[in-house]
Design a protein around this motif. Sequence first.
Motif, PDB file in Angstrom:
ATOM      1  N   UNK A 172       0.817  -1.215   0.000  1.00 48.42           N
ATOM      2  CA  UNK A 172       0.000   0.000   0.000  1.00 48.42           C
ATOM      3  C   UNK A 172       0.849   1.262   0.000  1.00 48.42           C
ATOM      4  N   UNK A 173       2.046   1.166  -0.559  1.00 42.77           N
ATOM      5  CA  UNK A 173       2.991   2.277  -0.470  1.00 42.77           C
ATOM      6  C   UNK A 173       2.715   3.416  -1.445  1.00 42.77           C
ATOM      7  N   UNK A 174       1.934   3.193  -2.489  1.00 41.24           N
ATOM      8  CA  UNK A 174       1.791   4.214  -3.527  1.00 41.24           C
ATOM      9  C   UNK A 174       1.331   5.567  -2.980  1.00 41.24           C
ATOM     10  N   UNK A 175       0.243   5.645  -2.202  1.00 39.69           N
ATOM     11  CA  UNK A 175      -0.157   6.956  -1.676  1.00 39.69           C
ATOM     12  C   UNK A 175       0.889   7.543  -0.728  1.00 39.69           C
ATOM     13  N   UNK A 176       1.552   6.675   0.033  1.00 39.70           N
ATOM     14  CA  UNK A 176       2.581   7.146   0.952  1.00 39.70           C
ATOM     15  C   UNK A 176       3.760   7.737   0.198  1.00 39.70           C
ATOM     16  N   UNK A 177       4.211   7.046  -0.849  1.00 37.06           N
ATOM     17  CA  UNK A 177       5.322   7.571  -1.637  1.00 37.06           C
ATOM     18  C   UNK A 177       4.929   8.881  -2.305  1.00 37.06           C
ATOM     19  N   UNK A 178       3.690   8.974  -2.760  1.00 37.24           N
ATOM     20  CA  UNK A 178       3.224  10.223  -3.366  1.00 37.24           C
ATOM     21  C   UNK A 178       3.302  11.373  -2.368  1.00 37.24           C
ATOM     22  N   UNK A 179       2.947  11.112  -1.106  1.00 35.85           N
ATOM     23  CA  UNK A 179       3.011  12.155  -0.075  1.00 35.85           C
ATOM     24  C   UNK A 179       4.454  12.593   0.169  1.00 35.85           C
TER      25      UNK A 179
END
Length: 225
Positions: free
Chosen positions: A103-110
Amino acid sequence: MPVDAIILAGGRSSRLGGVAKASLLRDGRTLLQLAIDAARAAGGRVVVVGPEAGTTAPVRFVRERPVFGGPAAAIAAGLDALRDGVAAEGLAQVAVLACDMPDAAPALAAVLDAATAATGADTDGWVAVDDSGREQSLLAVYHREALENRVAALRASQPSGDLAGVSVRQLLAGLVLRQVPIPDGGSADVDTWADATGLGVVTAVESPAPTASTTPTADPEERLP
């Protein structure tokens, strides 16, 4: 501004009985493909440090020296690969992402948003931090020059000339890092079969996960993806 990315995907997966984390599936996509998709959103090149595997994206695969030398050695190999044939005026920042966080995609985007919006030269990197206050150094964006300088210094200090066994903590020592709050669950990783079950991750043949001890065998920060 585009940002290159290094994906770490070459660990031993000892607590998964040697089953490669990169090959595990979440909703029909491998954890490696999920990481690549997250990294490609940064708009730069993607280097995967790990065994070659099927992917729908144009990426470069390399291995750390020595193989299984640890996450710091893997980051160094990724930096080497990105440097090949690139002029000094290459992209100023580089993202680092372990492949075991589905589930890293939104975290990496942030984290990317925080890094690209930053001004001034008083920060060397932006590191994801969850709501419990736990930092994830393998879900981060770093100034390329600062990271390369640390790699060069550590290589010079090691009798072997490589970063085998060097910890990520040692690699980042002295860097000025800013914590970036991330969405809940964004840095949840797959270290054990219990983790995999909780995150909806299955083996490629969708067989029941083998039973394995969930007792850590090393400092969690030092684990490879």
